[in-house]
Design a protein around this motif. Structure first.
Motif, PDB file in Angstrom:
ATOM      1  N   ARG A 169       0.839  -1.199   0.000  1.00 12.96           N
ATOM      2  CA  ARG A 169       0.000   0.000   0.000  1.00 12.96           C
ATOM      3  C   ARG A 169       0.879   1.256   0.000  1.00 12.96           C
ATOM      4  O   ARG A 169       0.619   2.205  -0.759  1.00 12.96           O
ATOM      5  CB  ARG A 169      -0.926  -0.004   1.209  1.00 12.96           C
ATOM      6  CG  ARG A 169      -1.812   1.233   1.304  1.00 12.96           C
ATOM      7  CD  ARG A 169      -2.751   1.138   2.491  1.00 12.96           C
ATOM      8  NE  ARG A 169      -2.022   1.016   3.752  1.00 12.96           N
ATOM      9  CZ  ARG A 169      -1.492   2.039   4.419  1.00 12.96           C
ATOM     10  NH1 ARG A 169      -1.599   3.273   3.933  1.00 12.96           N
ATOM     11  NH2 ARG A 169      -0.856   1.832   5.557  1.00 12.96           N
ATOM     12  N   ILE A 170       1.931   1.278   0.822  1.00 13.36           N
ATOM     13  CA  ILE A 170       2.829   2.432   0.850  1.00 13.36           C
ATOM     14  C   ILE A 170       3.585   2.553  -0.473  1.00 13.36           C
ATOM     15  O   ILE A 170       3.803   3.667  -0.986  1.00 13.36           O
ATOM     16  CB  ILE A 170       3.817   2.325   2.028  1.00 13.36           C
ATOM     17  CG1 ILE A 170       3.055   2.235   3.355  1.00 13.36           C
ATOM     18  CG2 ILE A 170       4.763   3.507   2.049  1.00 13.36           C
ATOM     19  CD1 ILE A 170       2.169   3.417   3.636  1.00 13.36           C
ATOM     20  N   MET A 171       3.969   1.423  -1.052  1.00 19.55           N
ATOM     21  CA  MET A 171       4.654   1.467  -2.346  1.00 19.55           C
ATOM     22  C   MET A 171       3.754   2.070  -3.422  1.00 19.55           C
ATOM     23  O   MET A 171       4.209   2.850  -4.270  1.00 19.55           O
ATOM     24  CB  MET A 171       5.105   0.052  -2.744  1.00 19.55           C
ATOM     25  CG  MET A 171       6.226  -0.498  -1.862  1.00 19.55           C
ATOM     26  SD  MET A 171       6.487  -2.278  -2.044  1.00 19.55           S
ATOM     27  CE  MET A 171       7.072  -2.382  -3.722  1.00 19.55           C
ATOM     28  N   ALA A 172       2.466   1.701  -3.389  1.00 22.18           N
ATOM     29  CA  ALA A 172       1.517   2.269  -4.357  1.00 22.18           C
ATOM     30  C   ALA A 172       1.350   3.773  -4.135  1.00 22.18           C
ATOM     31  O   ALA A 172       1.280   4.550  -5.099  1.00 22.18           O
ATOM     32  CB  ALA A 172       0.174   1.558  -4.239  1.00 22.18           C
ATOM     33  N   GLU A 173       1.265   4.197  -2.877  1.00 29.59           N
ATOM     34  CA  GLU A 173       1.144   5.623  -2.579  1.00 29.59           C
ATOM     35  C   GLU A 173       2.376   6.392  -3.051  1.00 29.59           C
ATOM     36  O   GLU A 173       2.266   7.510  -3.574  1.00 29.59           O
ATOM     37  CB  GLU A 173       0.938   5.828  -1.079  1.00 29.59           C
ATOM     38  CG  GLU A 173      -0.415   5.343  -0.564  1.00 29.59           C
ATOM     39  CD  GLU A 173      -0.551   5.508   0.939  1.00 29.59           C
ATOM     40  OE1 GLU A 173       0.440   5.931   1.580  1.00 29.59           O
ATOM     41  OE2 GLU A 173      -1.641   5.211   1.474  1.00 29.59           O
ATOM     42  N   MET A 174       3.563   5.798  -2.891  1.00 28.56           N
ATOM     43  CA  MET A 174       4.782   6.462  -3.346  1.00 28.56           C
ATOM     44  C   MET A 174       4.802   6.571  -4.868  1.00 28.56           C
ATOM     45  O   MET A 174       5.232   7.600  -5.415  1.00 28.56           O
ATOM     46  CB  MET A 174       6.011   5.692  -2.852  1.00 28.56           C
ATOM     47  CG  MET A 174       6.276   5.830  -1.371  1.00 28.56           C
ATOM     48  SD  MET A 174       7.944   5.304  -0.910  1.00 28.56           S
ATOM     49  CE  MET A 174       7.956   3.617  -1.518  1.00 28.56           C
ATOM     50  N   SER A 175       4.356   5.536  -5.555  1.00 28.76           N
ATOM     51  CA  SER A 175       4.335   5.571  -7.016  1.00 28.76           C
ATOM     52  C   SER A 175       3.394   6.660  -7.518  1.00 28.76           C
ATOM     53  O   SER A 175       3.713   7.391  -8.462  1.00 28.76           O
ATOM     54  CB  SER A 175       3.917   4.209  -7.561  1.00 28.76           C
ATOM     55  OG  SER A 175       3.889   4.219  -8.976  1.00 28.76           O
ATOM     56  N   LEU A 176       2.237   6.768  -6.884  1.00 23.26           N
ATOM     57  CA  LEU A 176       1.284   7.812  -7.269  1.00 23.26           C
ATOM     58  C   LEU A 176       1.847   9.205  -6.957  1.00 23.26           C
ATOM     59  O   LEU A 176       1.661  10.150  -7.737  1.00 23.26           O
ATOM     60  CB  LEU A 176      -0.044   7.597  -6.540  1.00 23.26           C
ATOM     61  CG  LEU A 176      -0.821   6.335  -6.940  1.00 23.26           C
ATOM     62  CD1 LEU A 176      -1.962   6.069  -5.965  1.00 23.26           C
ATOM     63  CD2 LEU A 176      -1.368   6.469  -8.361  1.00 23.26           C
ATOM     64  N   TYR A 177       2.529   9.332  -5.833  1.00 21.15           N
ATOM     65  CA  TYR A 177       3.129  10.622  -5.470  1.00 21.15           C
ATOM     66  C   TYR A 177       4.253  10.979  -6.437  1.00 21.15           C
ATOM     67  O   TYR A 177       4.421  12.157  -6.799  1.00 21.15           O
ATOM     68  CB  TYR A 177       3.649  10.573  -4.036  1.00 21.15           C
ATOM     69  CG  TYR A 177       4.254  11.869  -3.562  1.00 21.15           C
ATOM     70  CD1 TYR A 177       3.463  12.996  -3.357  1.00 21.15           C
ATOM     71  CD2 TYR A 177       5.627  11.977  -3.337  1.00 21.15           C
ATOM     72  CE1 TYR A 177       4.024  14.201  -2.941  1.00 21.15           C
ATOM     73  CE2 TYR A 177       6.192  13.169  -2.906  1.00 21.15           C
ATOM     74  CZ  TYR A 177       5.384  14.273  -2.718  1.00 21.15           C
ATOM     75  OH  TYR A 177       5.937  15.461  -2.303  1.00 21.15           O
ATOM     76  N   ARG A 178       5.021   9.992  -6.848  1.00 20.53           N
ATOM     77  CA  ARG A 178       6.104  10.212  -7.817  1.00 20.53           C
ATOM     78  C   ARG A 178       5.535  10.798  -9.112  1.00 20.53           C
ATOM     79  O   ARG A 178       6.100  11.746  -9.666  1.00 20.53           O
ATOM     80  CB  ARG A 178       6.837   8.895  -8.072  1.00 20.53           C
ATOM     81  CG  ARG A 178       7.510   8.780  -9.424  1.00 20.53           C
ATOM     82  CD  ARG A 178       8.671   9.708  -9.598  1.00 20.53           C
ATOM     83  NE  ARG A 178       9.115   9.685 -10.990  1.00 20.53           N
ATOM     84  CZ  ARG A 178       9.865  10.615 -11.543  1.00 20.53           C
ATOM     85  NH1 ARG A 178      10.279  11.642 -10.841  1.00 20.53           N
ATOM     86  NH2 ARG A 178      10.225  10.532 -12.804  1.00 20.53           N
ATOM     87  N   GLN A 179       4.400  10.279  -9.591  1.00 17.86           N
ATOM     88  CA  GLN A 179       3.800  10.801 -10.815  1.00 17.86           C
ATOM     89  C   GLN A 179       3.254  12.211 -10.605  1.00 17.86           C
ATOM     90  O   GLN A 179       3.223  13.013 -11.527  1.00 17.86           O
ATOM     91  CB  GLN A 179       2.686   9.857 -11.283  1.00 17.86           C
ATOM     92  CG  GLN A 179       3.139   8.444 -11.579  1.00 17.86           C
ATOM     93  CD  GLN A 179       4.320   8.387 -12.533  1.00 17.86           C
ATOM     94  OE1 GLN A 179       4.314   9.037 -13.579  1.00 17.86           O
ATOM     95  NE2 GLN A 179       5.354   7.628 -12.180  1.00 17.86           N
ATOM     96  N   GLN A 180       2.843  12.496  -9.388  1.00 23.53           N
ATOM     97  CA  GLN A 180       2.299  13.822  -9.074  1.00 23.53           C
ATOM     98  C   GLN A 180       3.370  14.905  -9.154  1.00 23.53           C
ATOM     99  O   GLN A 180       3.109  16.010  -9.646  1.00 23.53           O
ATOM    100  CB  GLN A 180       1.669  13.801  -7.681  1.00 23.53           C
ATOM    101  CG  GLN A 180       1.097  15.122  -7.226  1.00 23.53           C
ATOM    102  CD  GLN A 180       0.560  15.054  -5.808  1.00 23.53           C
ATOM    103  OE1 GLN A 180       0.223  13.983  -5.307  1.00 23.53           O
ATOM    104  NE2 GLN A 180       0.489  16.206  -5.163  1.00 23.53           N
TER     105      GLN A 180
END
Length: 460
Positions: A275-286
């Motif tokens: 879940r944290i990895m997914a949040e980081m990936s989404l934040y990276r794209q942001q």
């Protein structure tokens, strides 16, 4: 009379049993097989397929082992080859998709009722059996007509049926096609992992999404669903894109049947790490278009969530110490599960520092987690099932190591995993790492490091 001579020992590998020689029980390879060049194998069940079809007289004898598949053979019109493929899939392929000692039952009854599932299972079993029979070659192509028949059957069912009852079996078939192309045939020209990925998404959405499928409680579907979401996430991190599903799905997935061991010992689950990895990936794209918007507060939050934790002493431990004593029989399994989760935590932290913060690969913060990941992988026994599902941490750690002994360790572990899995994706990860170590990309940015991995390859 002199005592009867015992030429074999209990627990011997299959080649030593067949040659009736004394095995030294060495793992993963015994010295007898190493010296003779035999393929050492300690599998509990040895499955062989004859090259020639059985005669009518031996048909009845061939059917008897399949009673263990819980298949009612009366009125059964399946060919013997299909029955053998079903048996091979259950005992040799299905256990490879999970780290659990006792995985959920495979979709064998579904394959007996649904032609697309049957064709896909047989195709997957045949492709994997071909790799196990080879000495390491990854250039053996499955018969093209079989593959086309499988795809045509899936498409026909999709055209003719659109209700929820008929789509669930098709979801299993497309799941298996996705893993067939992503794990086994990822180096073939016929591979179409991305297309199957889109197909899975479309069917999942039509069936009501992740939540609806998990509520149904069909264990084989939810287990395949967890593996699909995991490969989508790791592929997104390597390709520098956002995952196809929101981070909240990992809380839902955790309540169903998953491919990893759900038992936890320090309060951290693999689903929470994902879940944290997914949040980081989404934040990276942001922040990708504007790196100056990077928030150190967000980085600190990610660090706190991913930092490996340990149990601390409290009053309960002092009042009843025996209650919290680990029994000898479960000590090793607890340590293995703990190290398994920590490998993904350290890999995620490397992603945080490299892809989000933009630190160079030789930075101290990056290298300290590379070293810690190495130690965690060393603590995982090569003969455990968890060892075969750490390809993603091995890939991340291997891409960021600059020491020859560590690089040799990575290659050795990948070789050990391939001997057990026989998945072509392991060979392609190995080749990608060797190519990276000779390239200037080794000192480059995150997404440049993983550019050479094939587009159809799945890593978990």
């Amino acid at each position: 009379m002199p005592p009867k001579r015992e030429r074999t020992v209990q627990g011997s590998c299959w080649p030593c049993k067949q040659r009736r020689v004394k095995c030294d029980l060495g793992k993963p390879l015994c010295q007898k097989c190493v010296s003779s060049g035999a393929k050492c194998c300690y599998d509990k069940l040895l499955i062989r397929w004859k090259k020639t079809p059985p005669t009518t007289q031996s048909l009845t004898m061939c059917q008897s082992p399949f009673m263990s598949l819980n298949i009612h053979l009366k009125d059964n019109t399946l060919a013997v080859g299909d029955l053998k493929a079903l048996e091979y899939f259950q005992f040799a392929v299905w256990p490879l998709f999970t780290t659990a000692a006792h995985p959920c039952p495979p979709p064998i009854p579904l394959a007996m009722e649904c032609q697309p599932v049957l064709l896909t299972v047989c195709e997957l079993a045949e492709a994997h059996r071909t790799l196990r029979d080879e000495t390491g070659s990854s250039t053996v192509n499955a018969p093209f007509d079989k593959r086309m028949s499988c795809l045509a059957s899936v498409r026909e069912q999709l055209r003719n049926n659109s209700n929820h009852t008929s789509l669930s079996p098709l979801l299993v078939a497309v799941f298996l096609l996705y893993f067939l192309d992503g794990f086994i045939e990822c180096d073939h020209q016929s591979a179409s992992t991305a297309s199957h990925h889109v197909g899975v998404q479309a069917i999942v959405d039509h069936l009501g999404g992740f939540s609806a499928l998990i509520k149904i409680g069909q264990k084989d579907i939810t287990m395949l669903l967890s593996e699909f979401a995991s490969t989508d996430l790791t592929k997104a991190l390597l390709d520098d894109r956002a995952p196809c599903f929101p981070a909240e799905i990992w809380t839902q997935i955790e309540h169903g049947t998953v491919w990893w061991d759900q038992e936890t010992y320090d309060g951290t689950t693999l689903a929470s790490v994902f879940r944290i990895m997914a949040e980081m990936s989404l934040y990276r794209q942001q922040i990708r278009g504007d790196p100056e918007t990077l928030s150190m507060e967000m980085v600190r939050d990610f660090e706190r969530c991913l930092q490996p934790s340990y149990q601390i002493l409290n009053c309960d431990h002092l009042k009843s110490p025996n209650t919290y004593t680990v029994h000898e029989s479960t000590l090793e399994s607890r340590m293995q599960a703990d190290s398994f989760t920590r490998t993904f935590q350290h890999s995620a932290l490397v992603y945080l520092y490299r892809a989000i913060c933009g630190l160079p690969p030789r930075h101290y913060l990056v290298q300290q987690h590379v070293q810690s990941c190495v130690e965690c992988i060393r603590n995982i026994s090569p003969v455990s099932k968890a060892h075969n599902c750490i390809i993603f941490p091995l890939y991340i750690m291997g891409a960021h190591t600059f020491l020859q002994d560590q690089q040799a360790f990575v290659l050795d572990r990948l070789d050990s995993i391939y001997k057990y899995l026989r998945f072509n994706c392991v060979l392609l990860v190995r080749a990608a790492l060797k190519d990276l170590w000779k390239s200037p990309r080794h000192d480059g940015d995150w997404w440049g490091m993983f550019r050479s991995l094939g587009e159809h390859v799945l890593v978990i």
